[in-house]
Design a protein around this motif. Structure first.
Motif, PDB file in Angstrom:
ATOM      1  N   VAL A 222      99.965  13.800 128.366  1.00 32.13           N
ATOM      2  CA  VAL A 222     100.295  13.872 129.783  1.00 32.13           C
ATOM      3  C   VAL A 222      99.635  15.083 130.413  1.00 32.13           C
ATOM      4  CG1 VAL A 222     102.182  14.170 131.436  1.00 32.13           C
ATOM      5  CG2 VAL A 222     102.472  12.643 129.475  1.00 32.13           C
ATOM      6  N   GLU A 223      99.765  16.236 129.758  1.00 29.52           N
ATOM      7  CA  GLU A 223      99.184  17.463 130.286  1.00 29.52           C
ATOM      8  C   GLU A 223      97.663  17.392 130.272  1.00 29.52           C
ATOM      9  OE1 GLU A 223     100.551  21.169 128.735  1.00 29.52           O
ATOM     10  OE2 GLU A 223     102.546  20.382 128.318  1.00 29.52           O
ATOM     11  N   LEU A 224      97.103  16.907 129.168  1.00 31.00           N
ATOM     12  CA  LEU A 224      95.655  16.897 129.024  1.00 31.00           C
ATOM     13  C   LEU A 224      95.001  15.981 130.050  1.00 31.00           C
ATOM     14  CD1 LEU A 224      93.193  17.887 127.509  1.00 31.00           C
ATOM     15  CD2 LEU A 224      93.558  16.089 125.818  1.00 31.00           C
TER      16      LEU A 224
ATOM     17  N   ALA B   8      95.082  17.469 133.432  1.00 27.85           N
ATOM     18  CA  ALA B   8      94.075  18.521 133.556  1.00 27.85           C
ATOM     19  C   ALA B   8      92.691  17.925 133.782  1.00 27.85           C
ATOM     20  CB  ALA B   8      94.087  19.395 132.306  1.00 27.85           C
ATOM     21  N   VAL B   9      92.367  16.840 133.077  1.00 27.03           N
ATOM     22  CA  VAL B   9      91.078  16.169 133.284  1.00 27.03           C
ATOM     23  C   VAL B   9      90.982  15.635 134.710  1.00 27.03           C
ATOM     24  CG1 VAL B   9      89.649  14.199 132.617  1.00 27.03           C
ATOM     25  CG2 VAL B   9      90.761  15.585 130.857  1.00 27.03           C
ATOM     26  N   GLU B  10      92.063  15.035 135.175  1.00 30.51           N
ATOM     27  CA  GLU B  10      92.066  14.465 136.529  1.00 30.51           C
ATOM     28  C   GLU B  10      91.840  15.551 137.577  1.00 30.51           C
ATOM     29  OE1 GLU B  10      94.619  11.076 138.922  1.00 30.51           O
ATOM     30  OE2 GLU B  10      95.555  12.205 137.303  1.00 30.51           O
ATOM     31  N   ARG B  11      92.521  16.692 137.411  1.00 31.69           N
ATOM     32  CA  ARG B  11      92.328  17.798 138.360  1.00 31.69           C
ATOM     33  C   ARG B  11      90.910  18.339 138.293  1.00 31.69           C
ATOM     34  NH1 ARG B  11      97.485  19.250 136.323  1.00 31.69           N
ATOM     35  NH2 ARG B  11      96.518  20.784 134.925  1.00 31.69           N
ATOM     36  N   ALA B  12      90.401  18.505 137.071  1.00 30.01           N
ATOM     37  CA  ALA B  12      89.053  19.041 136.918  1.00 30.01           C
ATOM     38  C   ALA B  12      88.011  18.085 137.488  1.00 30.01           C
ATOM     39  CB  ALA B  12      88.766  19.322 135.440  1.00 30.01           C
TER      40      ALA B  12
ATOM     41  N   ALA C  78      89.100  20.940 131.184  1.00 29.65           N
ATOM     42  CA  ALA C  78      90.465  20.534 130.848  1.00 29.65           C
ATOM     43  C   ALA C  78      90.839  20.938 129.430  1.00 29.65           C
ATOM     44  CB  ALA C  78      90.617  19.028 131.016  1.00 29.65           C
ATOM     45  N   ALA C  79      89.871  20.947 128.516  1.00 29.32           N
ATOM     46  CA  ALA C  79      90.172  21.253 127.115  1.00 29.32           C
ATOM     47  C   ALA C  79      90.393  22.737 126.873  1.00 29.32           C
ATOM     48  CB  ALA C  79      89.043  20.755 126.220  1.00 29.32           C
ATOM     49  N   GLU C  80      89.904  23.579 127.766  1.00 27.08           N
ATOM     50  CA  GLU C  80      89.962  25.027 127.520  1.00 27.08           C
ATOM     51  C   GLU C  80      91.377  25.539 127.240  1.00 27.08           C
ATOM     52  OE1 GLU C  80      88.640  28.603 126.611  1.00 27.08           O
ATOM     53  OE2 GLU C  80      87.340  26.888 127.069  1.00 27.08           O
TER      54      GLU C  80
ATOM     55  N   PHE D  38      93.780  24.102 125.930  1.00 27.69           N
ATOM     56  CA  PHE D  38      94.317  23.531 124.698  1.00 27.69           C
ATOM     57  C   PHE D  38      93.513  23.938 123.469  1.00 27.69           C
ATOM     58  CE2 PHE D  38      95.295  20.739 128.209  1.00 27.69           C
ATOM     59  CZ  PHE D  38      96.632  20.444 128.023  1.00 27.69           C
ATOM     60  N   ARG D  39      92.479  24.754 123.675  1.00 27.12           N
ATOM     61  CA  ARG D  39      91.525  25.013 122.598  1.00 27.12           C
ATOM     62  C   ARG D  39      92.193  25.600 121.354  1.00 27.12           C
ATOM     63  NH1 ARG D  39      86.342  25.043 122.746  1.00 27.12           N
ATOM     64  NH2 ARG D  39      86.252  25.207 125.013  1.00 27.12           N
ATOM     65  N   ASN D  40      93.047  26.577 121.531  1.00 32.64           N
ATOM     66  CA  ASN D  40      93.613  27.264 120.377  1.00 32.64           C
ATOM     67  C   ASN D  40      94.562  26.392 119.569  1.00 32.64           C
ATOM     68  OD1 ASN D  40      92.242  29.600 120.994  1.00 32.64           O
ATOM     69  ND2 ASN D  40      93.915  30.444 122.208  1.00 32.64           N
ATOM     70  N   THR D  41      95.231  25.441 120.238  1.00 33.38           N
ATOM     71  CA  THR D  41      96.188  24.611 119.508  1.00 33.38           C
ATOM     72  C   THR D  41      95.577  23.292 119.072  1.00 33.38           C
ATOM     73  OG1 THR D  41      96.986  23.758 121.622  1.00 33.38           O
ATOM     74  CG2 THR D  41      98.178  25.590 120.649  1.00 33.38           C
ATOM     75  N   SER D  42      94.923  22.580 119.990  1.00 30.37           N
ATOM     76  CA  SER D  42      94.462  21.236 119.652  1.00 30.37           C
ATOM     77  C   SER D  42      93.360  21.243 118.613  1.00 30.37           C
ATOM     78  CB  SER D  42      93.978  20.516 120.913  1.00 30.37           C
ATOM     79  OG  SER D  42      92.868  21.175 121.480  1.00 30.37           O
TER      80      SER D  42
END
Length: 218
Positions: free
Chosen positions: A83-85, A88-92, A113-115, A117-121
């Motif tokens: 949902v969050e990801l 974020a893509v839609e906004r970007a 959008a991925a930035e 989430f980088r550390n966790t995903s």
């Protein structure tokens, strides 16, 4: 007598800014984030198999019933919050220039959008937890299928009116973009043992290769 120049048509007023989320939505978002943070910590400390839904709920100070309002199972917490990801893509993507080629727009939107989430995903996807590889693979297949449909609709909205085969055009762009992401994830897993994987540079490089393929003469 010369005709005076016509007055310019008044431009449409800019759309009003989106209303900030209400208190209820902010609380739900905070609970979702707390559950994910607790799951990530417990998976790392105890292992995925030994961590229960009750453990995660207790860590987040909510009931198991509340947990299941947000997630169907603990397996849903193996990947970044879809949902969050996607939001974020839609906004970007909405911030990209309207005349930017669709594939370029999607590429830059995915990077932006991925930035967060980088550390966790990427840690979970490239360093799977105990015995979770098959679970992650199954979740990825489902997530990518759902994401591709939604991304196709977003690309379709960006295409100029009258674009030939617009639905096909949008589907190809979305499929190529997400296929590139899948290729990066697979390659990262292969490079992990050698210590040569570079998540920060691989996605831009992968899209560069995709564009080269598109311009290669037969």
């Amino acid at each position: 007598m010369p005709t005076p120049p016509a007055s310019p048509e008044p431009s449409d007023p800019p759309p009003p800014p989106a209303a900030p989320p209400g208190l209820r939505e902010r609380k739900k978002d905070a609970t979702r984030r707390r559950l994910r943070a607790c799951a990530a910590r417990l998976f790392a400390e105890r292992g995925f198999t030994e961590t229960t839904v009750a453990d995660i709920a207790a860590c987040a100070d909510v009931s198991t019933r509340t947990f299941f309002r947000y997630y169907d199972s603990k397996e849903d917490l193996l990947l970044p919050d879809g949902v969050e990801l996607f939001a974020a893509v839609e906004r970007a993507l909405a911030r990209r220039p309207a005349d930017e080629p669709p594939l370029d727009a999607v590429h830059h939107a995915l990077l932006a959008a991925a930035e967060p989430f980088r550390n966790t995903s990427l840690t979970v996807l490239t360093h799977p937890l105990d015995g979770t590889e098959h679970l992650i693979a199954a979740r990825l297949i489902q997530a990518f299928a759902e994401f591709e449909e939604r991304l196709t609709r977003l690309v379709l909205d960006r295409l100029p009116e009258g674009t030939p085969d617009a639905d096909l055009h949008a589907a190809v762009v979305a499929g190529a973009a997400l296929g590139t992401v899948r290729a990066v994830l697979r390659t990262q897993r292969g490079r992990r043992a050698a210590g040569t994987h570079r998540p920060d540079v691989m996605l831009p490089r992968a899209f560069e290769i995709l564009r080269q393929i598109g311009h290669t003469a037969p």
